[in-house]
Design a protein around this motif. Structure first.
Motif, PDB file in Angstrom:
ATOM      1  N   PRO A   9       0.819  -1.210   0.000  1.00  0.00           N
ATOM      2  CA  PRO A   9       0.000   0.000   0.000  1.00  0.00           C
ATOM      3  C   PRO A   9       0.855   1.264   0.000  1.00  0.00           C
ATOM      4  O   PRO A   9       1.983   1.273   0.487  1.00  0.00           O
ATOM      5  CB  PRO A   9      -0.822  -0.105   1.294  1.00  0.00           C
ATOM      6  N   LEU A  10       0.291   2.311  -0.578  1.00  0.00           N
ATOM      7  CA  LEU A  10       0.912   3.636  -0.611  1.00  0.00           C
ATOM      8  C   LEU A  10      -0.218   4.647  -0.490  1.00  0.00           C
ATOM      9  O   LEU A  10      -1.154   4.635  -1.294  1.00  0.00           O
ATOM     10  CB  LEU A  10       1.672   3.828  -1.925  1.00  0.00           C
ATOM     11  N   VAL A  11      -0.165   5.496   0.520  1.00  0.00           N
ATOM     12  CA  VAL A  11      -1.226   6.489   0.743  1.00  0.00           C
ATOM     13  C   VAL A  11      -0.778   7.830   0.173  1.00  0.00           C
ATOM     14  O   VAL A  11       0.322   8.308   0.474  1.00  0.00           O
ATOM     15  CB  VAL A  11      -1.561   6.633   2.236  1.00  0.00           C
ATOM     16  N   VAL A  12      -1.623   8.430  -0.646  1.00  0.00           N
ATOM     17  CA  VAL A  12      -1.332   9.724  -1.252  1.00  0.00           C
ATOM     18  C   VAL A  12      -2.419  10.714  -0.851  1.00  0.00           C
ATOM     19  O   VAL A  12      -3.604  10.502  -1.140  1.00  0.00           O
ATOM     20  CB  VAL A  12      -1.252   9.621  -2.787  1.00  0.00           C
ATOM     21  N   ALA A  19       1.428  13.459   9.476  1.00  0.00           N
ATOM     22  CA  ALA A  19       1.782  12.697  10.669  1.00  0.00           C
ATOM     23  C   ALA A  19       0.616  11.839  11.150  1.00  0.00           C
ATOM     24  O   ALA A  19       0.804  10.668  11.533  1.00  0.00           O
ATOM     25  CB  ALA A  19       2.243  13.647  11.778  1.00  0.00           C
ATOM     26  N   ASP A  20      -0.592  12.391  11.128  1.00  0.00           N
ATOM     27  CA  ASP A  20      -1.771  11.631  11.557  1.00  0.00           C
ATOM     28  C   ASP A  20      -2.002  10.425  10.643  1.00  0.00           C
ATOM     29  O   ASP A  20      -2.346   9.336  11.118  1.00  0.00           O
ATOM     30  CB  ASP A  20      -3.012  12.525  11.548  1.00  0.00           C
ATOM     31  N   THR A  21      -1.825  10.630   9.345  1.00  0.00           N
ATOM     32  CA  THR A  21      -2.038   9.541   8.392  1.00  0.00           C
ATOM     33  C   THR A  21      -0.962   8.476   8.545  1.00  0.00           C
ATOM     34  O   THR A  21      -1.237   7.273   8.485  1.00  0.00           O
ATOM     35  CB  THR A  21      -2.059  10.076   6.955  1.00  0.00           C
ATOM     36  N   GLU A  22       0.281   8.896   8.747  1.00  0.00           N
ATOM     37  CA  GLU A  22       1.373   7.940   8.944  1.00  0.00           C
ATOM     38  C   GLU A  22       1.141   7.103  10.191  1.00  0.00           C
ATOM     39  O   GLU A  22       1.437   5.905  10.210  1.00  0.00           O
ATOM     40  CB  GLU A  22       2.700   8.687   9.041  1.00  0.00           C
ATOM     41  N   PRO A  62       1.085   2.359   9.762  1.00  0.00           N
ATOM     42  CA  PRO A  62       2.485   2.054  10.067  1.00  0.00           C
ATOM     43  C   PRO A  62       3.109   1.181   8.988  1.00  0.00           C
ATOM     44  O   PRO A  62       2.485   0.245   8.485  1.00  0.00           O
ATOM     45  CB  PRO A  62       2.402   1.309  11.406  1.00  0.00           C
ATOM     46  N   GLY A  63       4.340   1.515   8.624  1.00  0.00           N
ATOM     47  CA  GLY A  63       5.025   0.756   7.595  1.00  0.00           C
ATOM     48  C   GLY A  63       4.612   1.102   6.184  1.00  0.00           C
ATOM     49  O   GLY A  63       5.050   0.448   5.228  1.00  0.00           O
ATOM     50  N   VAL A  64       3.777   2.130   6.020  1.00  0.00           N
ATOM     51  CA  VAL A  64       3.282   2.523   4.698  1.00  0.00           C
ATOM     52  C   VAL A  64       3.769   3.923   4.383  1.00  0.00           C
ATOM     53  O   VAL A  64       3.690   4.828   5.228  1.00  0.00           O
ATOM     54  CB  VAL A  64       1.736   2.487   4.662  1.00  0.00           C
TER      55      VAL A  64
END
Length: 401
Positions: A182-185, A203-206, A210-212
């Motif tokens: 997965p990769l969140v954009v 930071a909230d999304t990270e 975790p690990g993405v």
């Protein structure tokens, strides 16, 4: 059937989607037609196609050999596919199935037959390496495959509204369950001009993934697009997200042309208008291919217990220190997860999301098992009725009275 996801989204065992020992999608091609390499053809799929290289299609009557092709788009009864010699339109009746998780999908590699008149049809589907599957909204509790043979799942989240972290966790769980990285954009970053606010959203999304890797991009200004493009230069990427997340605009920015139609979101709620209505496979100029999908209103879990575990790896790691090995992280004494919540090291919202997804996945598994049991029971009754009917026919034809 499950596929275990190995570290970094790679899979070493088979769900119905991956072959043991399969190499990466960016592997060296062994097919003489190097044009297919731009669409993800590699040694894994070349090996899977090898049995079909032995001779011409047995029922074409023209001596024409079978060819590999990758599905670009699927319509009712037909599909668009790309071959080493260009795009074709092919019939899909030979591979039709009642199982929606096995239905032909964008990203599939197929065996293509051509008859003497120049007509094309799909003769077989090569084993999938990975697949992104969600549960449907039907009462039958079935899965639906959205993209096949995916290496990266790009989850688009619009910054036009407050990001829904629970939805991010849901998408990440399904991505891991399907065997893709997965990769969140965070799209539309230009709508958040304050750098501190943007940093906090990142930071909230990270923390929720975790690990993405999490990136903030703006297709409007080009911010972050080059970094994202560099990440996607190898393999196949499925672009997923809600309608209005800016997927089509982002796809055009990555492809370098207006490959997808773009329409404005609604002013009332910021939601999109379902510009993309089909799944399309688009080659990227720097390498790799992108599968753009329609906006998703609902994303139900499907066989995602391991995916949930990976999406909440921080909670799983804490759980290893709980006093009881079957701790439910509710009221048990000596619960390391609850202790982390009390200390502020783990957001309570994240624990609630973890519990919710585990409950949903368990309910779906139970309903699926119940449906399968009911279907097996119906099949047993059908066979019994058929047996009685055949016995009565034999008796009527002069058999034992």
């Amino acid at each position: 059937m499950r596929e275990s996801a190995a570290p970094h989204g790679r899979s070493d065992t088979t769900r119905t989607t991956r072959t043991p020992g399969a190499g990466p999608a960016s592997g060296t091609t062994t097919d003489p037609d190097a044009a297919l390499a731009a669409y993800g053809w590699d040694t894994h799929f070349a090996d899977a196609f090898a049995p079909y290289r032995t001779g011409p299609a047995p029922d074409t009557g023209s001596g024409r050999a079978l060819r590999p092709a990758r599905v670009v788009r699927v319509d009712r009864g037909r599909c668009d596919a790309v071959t080493a010699h260009g795009p074709v339109r092919a019939a899909t009746a030979d591979v039709a199935t009642a199982d929606p998780t096995r239905a032909l999908c964008t990203g599939d590699w197929v065996v293509l037959a051509t008859d003497a008149a120049g007509g094309h049809r799909v003769r077989a589907v090569l084993p999938r390496r990975t697949a992104f599957v969600r549960s449907t909204s039907s009462q039958r509790t079935e899965g639906q495959v959205l993209a096949a043979n995916v290496d990266h799942t790009l989850i688009a989240v619009s910054l036009a509204v407050e990001p829904d972290l629970g939805r991010v966790e849901r998408f990440v769980s399904l991505a891991w369950a399907g065997g893709a990285q997965p990769l969140v954009v965070l799209t539309k970053a230009d709508l958040v001009p304050d750098p501190d606010t943007l940093d906090q959203l990142l930071a909230d999304t990270e923390e929720s993934a975790p690990g993405v890797q999490v990136l903030a991009v703006s297709a409007e200004t080009g911010e972050g697009v080059d970094v994202l493009a560099a990440v996607l230069t190898a393999g196949t990427t499925a672009l997923l997200g809600q309608s209005g997340a800016g997927k089509s605009t982002l796809a055009n920015a990555l492809v370098g042309r207006d490959a997808q139609e773009v329409r404005r979101t609604r002013n009332s709620d910021g939601k999109g208008r379902h510009t993309t209505t089909t799944r399309d496979l688009l080659p990227l100029p720097g390498g790799g291919v992108l599968i753009d999908t329609p906006g998703l209103r609902g994303v139900g879990l499907w066989d995602a217990d391991e995916g949930v575990g990976r999406a909440f790896s921080d909670i799983e790691a804490l759980a290893a220190d709980c006093r009881f090995h079957d701790c439910a992280h509710d009221t048990e004494p000596g619960c390391a997860v609850l202790a982390a919540v009390d200390e502020g090291a783990l957001p309570h919202r994240r624990l609630d999301s973890y519990r919710k997804l585990l409950r949903e996945n368990a309910r779906l598994a139970a309903r699926t098992d119940a449906r399968l049991r009911a279907e097996r029971k119906q099949e047993f009754k059908r066979r019994q009725a058929l047996g009685r009917h055949m016995t009565e026919r034999k008796r009527g034809a002069g058999g034992r009275p």
